[in-house]
Design a protein around this motif. Structure first.
Motif, short mmCIF file in Angstrom:
data_model
loop_
_atom_site.label_atom_id
_atom_site.label_comp_id
_atom_site.label_asym_id
_atom_site.label_seq_id
_atom_site.Cartn_x
_atom_site.Cartn_y
_atom_site.Cartn_z
N UNK A 1 0.84 -1.21 0.00
CA UNK A 1 0.00 0.00 0.00
C UNK A 1 0.86 1.25 0.00
N UNK A 2 1.95 1.25 0.78
CA UNK A 2 2.83 2.42 0.83
C UNK A 2 3.49 2.66 -0.51
N UNK A 3 3.92 1.60 -1.18
CA UNK A 3 4.46 1.74 -2.54
C UNK A 3 3.43 2.37 -3.46
N UNK A 4 2.19 1.91 -3.37
CA UNK A 4 1.14 2.45 -4.23
C UNK A 4 0.92 3.94 -3.97
N UNK A 5 0.94 4.34 -2.71
CA UNK A 5 0.79 5.76 -2.39
C UNK A 5 1.98 6.58 -2.89
N UNK A 6 3.20 6.08 -2.68
CA UNK A 6 4.39 6.80 -3.17
C UNK A 6 4.31 7.01 -4.67
N UNK A 7 3.98 5.94 -5.40
CA UNK A 7 3.91 6.04 -6.85
C UNK A 7 2.82 7.02 -7.29
N UNK A 8 1.67 6.98 -6.62
CA UNK A 8 0.58 7.88 -6.99
C UNK A 8 0.94 9.33 -6.69
#
Length: 417
Positions: free
Chosen positions: A53-60
């Motif tokens: 989830x943190x990766x997804x937020x960073x990328x977004x």
């Protein structure tokens, strides 16, 4: 089989061990490919739970600020291509095959694992695509994980819990020490929770990394509609509630924000772009809600801490009827602890046999349920388990699918997603 499928099957057999935690072999090949020192910043995210989830937020957040981002995650739910994304799009079969061919030519007599092939392919494709940032999700542990062959400009550990104990050790201290291995001297070391083993703090101090700790250097306070965030001099109020469901997602979004600020990569962020990214970030299989004739909840929870949080999320979302679980768990997990954490939240169980050498059959899984658990059925695969649960469910019931990526992926396919 497709050409990509042939390559993936071959990778399973090249190295004698499916998991071989070391950096010597994969580093040798990365140097031969000249991808061991990427020309773009690298952000590495590790942790027992919350890292995806943190990766997804960073990328977004980076994409929302106008950047071209490469993302490497694992495992995948339905397609191998999910693991490598460039500018929001999965790489193609042809791109993967070309990368695997380059890796195969460069490795000589060096053998590589399936995961090492994938990591090298991601690093290779990111360089060729000229991404502005690479965001890497650690596969297992950190110190000896293949993603750690490159030096992260900023790294984060989201949480430390008991999982993968056969490889990382049997205590939180030993697991924490392995996960902290992604940090680098003089660079930011972001900690996504205040509840970290002493070994993590000790490693940060020993190498001279810069700690950025939840509850200290950055904070996130929930509000009625979202959360307020502070990191150093940067403050934003009334950020929206994340689109990703579950209690931990505000913390994951805050960790992502703190990671970018600590790394000095926040220049393009403003309240509007942050709000838009947080409110639209999606990631299948993380307390994912799907409405059909009844409600379906899908969660890849596959260790005890994740199961405890899943139980909390279920309590936060009560239903009028029964909760029917479609459950499949791999045999190298703490099956007894996982099912015990959810026993009070589940009324009936449909137990499924997963595919692969680490799988256990449904009957073995049934033997590890707490006494008194109501087993509706044993199923030979996830699809038939979903079929049975759907037939059993009444209007006010819901179906929970959990236990592994190998459970949720086929369930998403059965649901037509």
């Amino acid at each position: 089989m497709t050409v990509l499928a042939d390559w993936l099957a071959r990778q399973q057999a090249i190295h004698p061990k499916a998991i071989d935690l070391s950096l010597e072999r994969v580093m040798r090949v990365a140097r031969a490919l000249q991808i061991d020192q990427p020309p773009h910043p690298v952000i590495t995210i590790g942790g027992t739970n919350g890292k995806g989830s943190t990766v997804a937020f960073v990328a977004a957040l980076l994409a929302g600020a106008g950047h071209r981002v490469g993302v490497f995650t694992s495992p995948h739910l339905q397609r191998y291509n999910e693991r490598i994304r460039i500018a929001g799009d999965e790489v193609t079969d042809a791109e993967l095959v070309a990368a695997f061919e380059r890796i195969d030519a460069a490795r000589g007599d060096t053998t590589l694992t399936y995961f090492e092939f994938g990591t090298l392919a991601a690093l290779d494709l990111f360089v060729r695509a000229r991404v502005e940032f690479a965001v890497l999700e650690v596969g297992l542990g950190g110190r000896l994980d293949a993603t750690n062959l490159v030096d992260a400009d900023v790294a984060a550990v989201t949480s430390v819990g008991l999982d993968h104990m056969d490889w990382l050790g049997s205590s939180l201290e030993s697991i924490g020490a392995e996960k902290a291995g992604i940090f680098r001297a003089g660079r930011p070391a972001v900690l996504g929770t205040a509840d970290m083993p002493a070994s993590v703090h000790a490693y940060i101090a020993a190498i001279g990394a810069r700690p950025v700790r939840s509850g200290r250097e950055f904070t996130a306070h929930a509000t009625a509609t979202g959360f307020d965030f502070r990191c150093g001099e940067r403050r934003w109020s009334n950020l929206p509630r994340p689109a990703l469901q579950g209690r931990s997602q505000i913390g994951n979004a805050a960790t992502a924000l703190a990671t970018l600020i600590a790394g000095g990569f926040d220049a393009g962020l403003d309240a509007g772009s942050i709000a838009a990214a947080i409110a639209t970030t999606k990631l299948p299989g993380r307390f994912q809600i799907v409405q059909r004739e009844v409600e379906w909840l899908l969660d890849v929870a596959h260790n005890e801490p994740a199961a405890v949080e899943l139980a909390s999320n279920l309590r936060d979302r009560p239903c009028a009827g029964r909760t029917i679980a479609v459950c499949g768990i791999l045999g190298d997990k703490d099956v007894t602890a996982i099912v015990a954490a959810l026993a009070e939240s589940i009324d009936e169980w449909v137990l499924v046999t997963l595919e692969g050498p680490r799988a256990i059959d449904a009957a073995t899984l049934a033997a590890r349920l707490p006494a008194g658990a109501s087993v509706m059925a044993l199923s030979q695969d996830v699809a038939s388990g979903c079929e049975l649960a759907a037939a059993r469910a009444r209007d006010d019931d819901r179906v929970l699918v959990f236990g592994s990526f190998l459970t949720v992926g086929p369930a998403l396919a059965w649901l037509g997603l």
